[in-house]
Design an enzyme around this catalytic site. Structure first.
Site, PDB file in Angstrom:
ATOM      1  CG  ASN A 121      70.033   3.557  21.127  1.00 21.98           C
ATOM      2  OD1 ASN A 121      68.871   3.581  20.355  1.00 21.98           O
ATOM      3  ND2 ASN A 121      70.850   3.654  20.926  1.00 21.98           N
TER       4      ASN A 121
ATOM      5  CD  GLU B  59      72.787   3.673  10.536  1.00 22.86           C
ATOM      6  OE1 GLU B  59      73.669   3.044  11.778  1.00 22.86           O
ATOM      7  OE2 GLU B  59      73.413   4.289   9.529  1.00 22.86           O
TER       8      GLU B  59
ATOM      9  CB  CYS C 100      74.765   2.102  17.731  1.00 27.27           C
ATOM     10  SG  CYS C 100      74.435   3.612  17.357  1.00 27.27           S
TER      11      CYS C 100
ATOM     12  CD  GLU D 243      69.681   5.374   9.089  1.00 23.04           C
ATOM     13  OE1 GLU D 243      69.947   4.718   9.744  1.00 23.04           O
ATOM     14  OE2 GLU D 243      68.728   5.820   8.875  1.00 23.04           O
TER      15      GLU D 243
HETATM   16  P1  NAD Z   1      66.001  -5.390  19.144  1.00 25.35           P
HETATM   17  O1  NAD Z   1      67.242  -5.286  17.797  1.00 25.35           O
HETATM   18  O2  NAD Z   1      65.428  -6.344  19.579  1.00 25.35           O
HETATM   19  O3  NAD Z   1      65.385  -4.504  18.635  1.00 25.35           O
HETATM   20  C1  NAD Z   1      64.887  -3.115  18.120  1.00 25.35           C
HETATM   21  C2  NAD Z   1      64.001  -2.870  17.379  1.00 25.35           C
HETATM   22  O4  NAD Z   1      63.466  -4.328  16.744  1.00 25.35           O
HETATM   23  C3  NAD Z   1      62.791  -2.975  18.152  1.00 25.35           C
HETATM   24  O5  NAD Z   1      61.824  -1.217  17.646  1.00 25.35           O
HETATM   25  C4  NAD Z   1      62.283  -4.208  17.830  1.00 25.35           C
HETATM   26  O6  NAD Z   1      60.369  -3.812  18.441  1.00 25.35           O
HETATM   27  C5  NAD Z   1      62.039  -4.517  16.989  1.00 25.35           C
HETATM   28  N1  NAD Z   1      61.737  -6.251  15.850  1.00 25.35           N
HETATM   29  C6  NAD Z   1      62.734  -6.801  17.167  1.00 25.35           C
HETATM   30  N2  NAD Z   1      62.278  -7.733  16.596  1.00 25.35           N
HETATM   31  C7  NAD Z   1      62.270  -7.767  15.294  1.00 25.35           C
HETATM   32  C8  NAD Z   1      62.182  -8.928  14.241  1.00 25.35           C
HETATM   33  N3  NAD Z   1      62.067  -9.898  14.773  1.00 25.35           N
HETATM   34  N4  NAD Z   1      61.041  -8.144  13.281  1.00 25.35           N
HETATM   35  C9  NAD Z   1      61.015  -6.978  12.730  1.00 25.35           C
HETATM   36  N5  NAD Z   1      61.236  -5.786  14.194  1.00 25.35           N
HETATM   37  C10 NAD Z   1      62.028  -6.830  15.390  1.00 25.35           C
HETATM   38  O7  NAD Z   1      67.448  -4.283  20.695  1.00 25.35           O
HETATM   39  P2  NAD Z   1      67.059  -4.238  22.370  1.00 25.35           P
HETATM   40  O8  NAD Z   1      66.660  -6.653  22.415  1.00 25.35           O
HETATM   41  O9  NAD Z   1      65.268  -3.972  22.588  1.00 25.35           O
HETATM   42  O10 NAD Z   1      68.505  -4.495  22.686  1.00 25.35           O
HETATM   43  C11 NAD Z   1      68.994  -5.695  22.174  1.00 25.35           C
HETATM   44  C12 NAD Z   1      70.163  -4.660  22.264  1.00 25.35           C
HETATM   45  O11 NAD Z   1      70.160  -4.247  20.599  1.00 25.35           O
HETATM   46  C13 NAD Z   1      71.275  -4.314  22.481  1.00 25.35           C
HETATM   47  O12 NAD Z   1      71.748  -5.059  23.626  1.00 25.35           O
HETATM   48  C14 NAD Z   1      71.873  -3.217  21.682  1.00 25.35           C
HETATM   49  O13 NAD Z   1      73.132  -4.164  21.929  1.00 25.35           O
HETATM   50  C15 NAD Z   1      71.348  -2.946  20.594  1.00 25.35           C
HETATM   51  N6  NAD Z   1      70.680  -1.507  20.511  1.00 25.35           N
HETATM   52  C16 NAD Z   1      71.360  -1.444  19.240  1.00 25.35           C
HETATM   53  C17 NAD Z   1      71.237  -0.047  18.675  1.00 25.35           C
HETATM   54  C18 NAD Z   1      71.376   0.856  17.839  1.00 25.35           C
HETATM   55  O14 NAD Z   1      71.573   2.326  18.173  1.00 25.35           O
HETATM   56  N7  NAD Z   1      72.871   0.325  17.406  1.00 25.35           N
HETATM   57  C19 NAD Z   1      69.798   0.919  19.603  1.00 25.35           C
HETATM   58  C20 NAD Z   1      68.779  -0.730  20.793  1.00 25.35           C
HETATM   59  C21 NAD Z   1      69.907  -1.438  20.622  1.00 25.35           C
END
Ligand code: NAD
Length: 493
Positions: free
Chosen positions: A164, A262, A296, A473
Site C-alpha cells: 500500500n 506495523e 493501515c 517508526e
Molecule cells: P501480507 O501481510 O501478507 O504482506 C505484507 C508483506 O509480507 C509482503 O511483502 C509479503 O510478501 C510479506 N510476507 C508474506 N508472508 C510472509 C512470510 N511468511 N514471511 C515473511 N514475509 C512475508 O499482506 P497481504 O496478504 O498482501 O494483505 C492482507 C492484509 O494485510 C490487508 O487486508 C490489510 O489488512 C493488511 N495490510 C496492512 C498493511 C499495513 O500498512 N499495516 C499493509 C498491507 C496490508
C-alpha cells in the site's frame, strides 16, 4: 521528463524502463531466472515482469549485507550524514519517474505517489540530520570509575515491505537504519516490486556503498520467510497484516531477532456535536477514501454524537458520490485497489454486511475506470448505524469502506473508540479543549490527532498498540530499532 510526459507515454503504450533482477551488492542480478508478472491495477492487466527470488538470493543478499556492515558501521557519522543528504537530493531528482512507476505498480493516484516520493526524500533528509547526533551518555559511578554508553548499530536489518506504501515504507525503514550504521536487505511485496529496486539503485548511485542496501523480490512465503528466519538478520521491520506479522514473529523467535511490527488498524474518528460539521465530513472522507482506503491508519470508523447523525450522513453521502476515480495516472480523487485478490476481500466484507441487513448509505459495489471500463476499483462506501460488535466495525477491510457508530456520552465515545483489537491511530473533533485533551489521554492508540485527521509528519513517531503492532517508526524514536546501547566502564586506578 516530467511525470505528465512519462504518464502520457505509458498510457500511449511505451513500456516503463524497469529492472527485472534483484539488487545485490550494488548491481542488478538475475538470480535463479524465475519471473512473475506485475499488474497495473488501474487497467487490471500485466505491464512488466520481475524476478522471483528464494533462499539462494536471500543468502547472497545477506552475505553482501554482513560484509558491508563491517565497513558501514565504521564510516564516520558525519560522512553518513553527507551521503544521506545526497540520497534525499537524488530521490527528489528522480521524483517524476519514481512517482509514475509507483502509480502504475500500486494503483494509487499520481499525486499520492508523488507525495510518497517527496515524503521519502524528506525521511532521508531528516535522518541525515540524526546520523551524527547518536551520542551516548556519561554515567557517574563515583570517583573510582569512568563510565559511558555508546549507541551502536544493531547490524543487518531486514525490511518486509507492504503493497500500500511501497516507496515510503521502504524509506521509513531504510533511512534510519542507514543513519544508525546498519545495512539493509529489503523484500518488497509481490504486487509492488519496482520502486524498492529503483530506489536502491538511485541511493547507491548517490553514494551509499555497495552492499549496504540489497533488495530481493519474490514471494513472502519463500524469499520473505527465508529472510526473517535467517540468524544473520539482527532486526526485522515488518509492515503488513496481523496474520503475517504473527508468522514473522514465530520465524524470528528461535534467533531472538528483534522486531518492529506495523500491522493493521481500525482507527476511529470521534466527532462531538460542537465540532465544525463540514470539517468532520471532509476529514472523514479523506481519512477513508485516500489511497482507496488501503492505509493501515485509515479512519475506517466514524464515531459521532447522535444529534449529528442525519446532517452528517447527508454530507457524507454527497462527499462519497463526489469522489472521482480512475487510473492513477489520470490523477483523479481516488485510484485503484492494488490487486484483484484484495478487491475480492473488500467485496466479501461488504457483501457480508449487505447479507446482515446493514444500512449502506453510499457505494457498496465493485466498479471500473469510467473512461476505459477497466481496472480494479471499489465505490466509496459508507455503512451507517452499526453496532459495536458488527464485523464491519471490528475487522480491517482495507478499502474505501467507512463504518459509522453513534454515541450519547463522552464515556461511550471512549468505549467505542477503544472497542477493537487494534490501537494505531485516532482523531477527535471538538471545539472543547478540555475534552480534546481528555480524549487524547483516554484513547488507547499510538497517535491521536485533534481537528485534523492527517496532522503529522516525518518528525512524529508512528506505530501501534495491541494488534496494531509494536515499536515506533519516524521521528527520533525511529532510530531506537536500529541502535543498541553498550555500557563501557573503566577503573581509574
Ligand atoms: P501480507 O501481510 O501478507 O504482506 C505484507 C508483506 O509480507 C509482503 O511483502 C509479503 O510478501 C510479506 N510476507 C508474506 N508472508 C510472509 C512470510 N511468511 N514471511 C515473511 N514475509 C512475508 O499482506 P497481504 O496478504 O498482501 O494483505 C492482507 C492484509 O494485510 C490487508 O487486508 C490489510 O489488512 C493488511 N495490510 C496492512 C498493511 C499495513 O500498512 N499495516 C499493509 C498491507 C496490508
Amino acid at each position: 521528463m516530467t511525470s505528465i510526459q512519462l504518464a502520457q507515454d505509458y498510457l500511449n503504450g511505451t513500456s516503463l524502463d524497469l529492472p527485472n533482477g534483484h539488487f545485490i551488492d550494488g548491481r542488478f542480478v538475475s538470480g535463479n531466472g524465475q519471473q512473475m508478472e506485475s499488474f497495473d491495477p488501474g487497467l487490471g492487466s500485466a505491464f512488466a515482469t520481475f524476478a522471483i527470488g528464494g533462499a539462494d538470493e536471500i543468502d547472497a543478499a545477506l552475505t553482501s549485507s554482513r560484509k558491508a556492515f563491517e565497513m558501514w558501521r565504521r564510516v564516520k557519522p558525519s560522512e553518513r550524514t553527507a551521503i544521506l543528504l545526497k540520497c534525499a537530493t537524488a530521490l527528489r531528482a528522480n521524483a517524476d519517474r519514481l512517482a509514475v512507476i509507483e502509480t502504475v505498480d500500486s494503483g494509487k493516484t499520481l499525486s499520492e505517489a508523488m507525495g510518497d516520493v517527496q515524503g521519502s526524500a524528506r525521511l532521508f533528509e531528516y535522518y541525515a540530520g540524526a546520523a551524527d547526533k547518536l551520542d551516548g551518555r556519561s554515567v557517574n559511578l563515583g570517583p573510582d570509575y569512568t563510565a559511558f554508553t555508546r549507541r551502536e548499530p544493531v547490524g543487518v536489518t531486514a525490511h518486509i515491505i507492504p503493497w500500500n506504501y511501497p516507496t515510503s515504507t521502504f524509506a521509513r525503514g531504510v533511512a534510519p537504519a542507514l543513519a544508525a550504521g546498519c545495512t539493509v536487505v529489503a523484500k518488497p511485496a509481490e504486487t509492488t516490486p519496482f520502486t524498492a529496486l529503483v530506489m536502491a539503485q538511485i541511493l547507491t548511485e548517490a553514494g551509499v556503498p555497495e552492499g549496504v542496501i540489497n533488495v530481493v523480490t519474490g514471494l513472502g512465503r519463500d524469499a520473505g520467510d527465508a529472510l526473517v528466519r535467517d540468524p544473520r538478520v539482527n532486526h526485522i521491520t515488518f509492515t503488513g497484516s496481523v496474520g503475517t506479522g504473527i508468522a514473522v514473529t514465530q520465524a524470528a523467535a528461535p534467533n531472538i531477532t528483534r522486531l518492529t511490527l506495523e500491522l493493521g488498524g481500525k482507527s476511529p474518528l470521534v466527532a462531538f456535536a460542537d465540532a465544525d460539521l463540514e470539517a468532520v465530513a471532509a476529514n472523514a472522507a479523506s481519512a477513508i477514501f485516500s489511497n482507496a482506503g488501503q492505509i493501515c491508519s485509515a479512519g475506517s470508523r466514524l464515531i459521532i454524537e447522535r444529534s449529528m447523525r442525519d446532517d452528517l450522513m447527508d454530507l457524507l453521502r454527497e462527499k462519497a458520490a463526489a469522489v472521482t476515480y480512475g487510473h492513477g495516472l489520470r490523477d483523479l480523487n481516488m485510484g485503484a485497489i492494488n490487486s484483484d485478490l484484495h478487491l475480492g476481500r473488500i467485496v466479501s466484507h461488504v457483501d457480508a454486511a449487505k447479507a446482515r441487513g446493514c444500512n449502506i448509505i453510499a457505494g457498496g459495489a465493485v466498479t471500473h475506470d469510467p473512461e476505459t471500463g477497466k481496472g480494479w476499483f471499489f465505490e466509496p462506501t459508507v455503512i451507517a448505524d452499526l453496532a459495536a460488535d458488527d464485523p464491519a466495525v471490528q475487522q480491517e477491510i482495507f478499502g474505501p469502506v467507512l463504518s459509522v457508530q453513534l454515541f450519547d456520552t463522552e464515556d461511550q465515545a471512549i468505549q467505542l473508540a477503544n472497542g477493537t483489537d487494534f490501537g494505531l491511530m485516532a482523531s477527535v473533533f471538538t471545539r472543547d479543549v478540555g475534552r480534546a485533551l481528555r480524549m487524547a489521554q483516554e484513547i488507547d492508540s499510538g497517535q491521536v490527532t485533534v481537528n485534523d485527521y492527517w496532522a503529522g509528519g516525518v518528525e512524529l513517531p508512528f506505530g501501534g498498540n495491541h494488534k496494531s503492532g509494536y515499536g515506533r517508526e519516524k521521528g527520533i524514536e525511529g532510530l531506537d530499532a536500529y541502535t543498541t546501547s553498550k555500557a563501557v566502564t573503566i577503573k581509574n586506578s
